[in-house]
Design a protein around this motif. Structure first.
Motif, PDB file in Angstrom:
ATOM      1  N   GLU A  14       0.834  -1.219   0.000  1.00  0.00           N
ATOM      2  CA  GLU A  14       0.000   0.000   0.000  1.00  0.00           C
ATOM      3  C   GLU A  14       0.860   1.258   0.000  1.00  0.00           C
ATOM      4  OE1 GLU A  14      -2.481  -0.159   3.459  1.00  0.00           O
ATOM      5  OE2 GLU A  14      -3.490  -1.994   2.797  1.00  0.00           O
ATOM      6  N   LEU A  15       1.850   1.306   0.869  1.00  0.00           N
ATOM      7  CA  LEU A  15       2.705   2.495   0.956  1.00  0.00           C
ATOM      8  C   LEU A  15       3.494   2.717  -0.329  1.00  0.00           C
ATOM      9  CD1 LEU A  15       3.881   2.157   4.640  1.00  0.00           C
ATOM     10  CD2 LEU A  15       2.459   3.978   3.703  1.00  0.00           C
ATOM     11  N   LEU A  16       3.996   1.661  -0.934  1.00  0.00           N
ATOM     12  CA  LEU A  16       4.690   1.813  -2.211  1.00  0.00           C
ATOM     13  C   LEU A  16       3.752   2.358  -3.282  1.00  0.00           C
ATOM     14  CD1 LEU A  16       6.905  -1.386  -2.298  1.00  0.00           C
ATOM     15  CD2 LEU A  16       7.712   0.976  -2.380  1.00  0.00           C
ATOM     16  N   GLY A  17       2.516   1.909  -3.264  1.00  0.00           N
ATOM     17  CA  GLY A  17       1.534   2.373  -4.240  1.00  0.00           C
ATOM     18  C   GLY A  17       1.153   3.831  -4.073  1.00  0.00           C
ATOM     19  N   GLU A  18       1.396   4.396  -2.887  1.00  0.00           N
ATOM     20  CA  GLU A  18       1.080   5.805  -2.611  1.00  0.00           C
ATOM     21  C   GLU A  18       2.290   6.715  -2.747  1.00  0.00           C
ATOM     22  OE1 GLU A  18      -0.284   5.566   1.415  1.00  0.00           O
ATOM     23  OE2 GLU A  18      -2.100   4.452   0.880  1.00  0.00           O
ATOM     24  N   ALA A  19       3.475   6.152  -2.919  1.00  0.00           N
ATOM     25  CA  ALA A  19       4.714   6.933  -2.884  1.00  0.00           C
ATOM     26  C   ALA A  19       4.943   7.712  -4.174  1.00  0.00           C
ATOM     27  CB  ALA A  19       5.893   5.999  -2.631  1.00  0.00           C
ATOM     28  N   GLU A  20       5.445   8.930  -4.016  1.00  0.00           N
ATOM     29  CA  GLU A  20       5.846   9.726  -5.180  1.00  0.00           C
ATOM     30  C   GLU A  20       7.124   9.173  -5.794  1.00  0.00           C
ATOM     31  OE1 GLU A  20       5.974  13.953  -4.473  1.00  0.00           O
ATOM     32  OE2 GLU A  20       4.282  13.799  -3.091  1.00  0.00           O
ATOM     33  N   ALA A  21       7.939   8.538  -4.974  1.00  0.00           N
ATOM     34  CA  ALA A  21       9.177   7.882  -5.401  1.00  0.00           C
ATOM     35  C   ALA A  21       9.522   6.858  -4.329  1.00  0.00           C
ATOM     36  CB  ALA A  21      10.309   8.890  -5.559  1.00  0.00           C
ATOM     37  N   ALA A  22      10.377   5.920  -4.675  1.00  0.00           N
ATOM     38  CA  ALA A  22      10.819   4.923  -3.704  1.00  0.00           C
ATOM     39  C   ALA A  22      12.336   4.833  -3.730  1.00  0.00           C
ATOM     40  CB  ALA A  22      10.199   3.562  -4.013  1.00  0.00           C
ATOM     41  N   LEU A  23      12.910   4.557  -2.564  1.00  0.00           N
ATOM     42  CA  LEU A  23      14.345   4.349  -2.414  1.00  0.00           C
ATOM     43  C   LEU A  23      14.560   2.926  -1.932  1.00  0.00           C
ATOM     44  CD1 LEU A  23      15.217   7.613  -0.421  1.00  0.00           C
ATOM     45  CD2 LEU A  23      15.227   7.289  -2.894  1.00  0.00           C
TER      46      LEU A  23
END
Length: 152
Positions: A14-23
């Motif tokens: 869920e959090l990845l799907g809401e992220a503007e970018a991922a590290l």
């Protein structure tokens, strides 16, 4: 992640799907895992390779990386070395960065000194000695990075 049929916890997805970018601080293991995580992110995935990543990943991803978000410069590296002196070593290695995100130990950590920070989000799939699985979030407030661990 592929070892033992591990999967990302639903909250991490869920959090990845809401992220503007991922590290990501490395240890994808396989290209397939990298592609799976890229598919979950609506924004770009910024990543470095880890020590257990297959050769194709090690060739495709850098050892270290620096990215900028709304005026905050974030460096990334997989292995930040021994805990003793880590904050100072990372400040010296990445002198233009406001913070360094790293992986390797899979142990959640957040330290800072004089505005410079180091952050290990832990792992959503392999907690090792950590009390729980975790990931991290990063917000930029007034040009400064603000990290938070999310316990899964």
């Amino acid at each position: 992640m592929p070892k033992g049929g591990r999967a990302l916890p639903e909250r991490a997805v869920e959090l990845l799907g809401e992220a503007e970018a991922a590290l990501h601080g490395g240890d994808f293991f396989t290209v397939a895992t990298l592609r799976e995580i890229e598919a979950l992110c609506p924004g770009p995935l910024h990543a470095v390779h880890g020590n257990v990543d297959e050769g194709e990943l090690r060739a495709a991803l850098p050892e270290s990386l620096e990215v900028e978000f709304v005026g905050a410069r974030i460096a990334m590296v997989h292995d930040a070395g021994p805990s003793h002196g880590r904050l100072g070593r990372m400040r010296a290695r990445f002198p233009r960065a406001d913070a360094v995100v790293f992986g390797h130990s899979h142990l959640p950590l957040h330290e800072g000194d004089d505005g410079f920070q180091i952050f290990n989000p832990g792992s959503p799939a392999e907690r090792r000695r950590a009390p729980r699985h975790s990931i991290g979030t990063l917000r930029i407030e007034a040009g400064r990075p603000v990290f938070e661990h999310i316990w899964l």
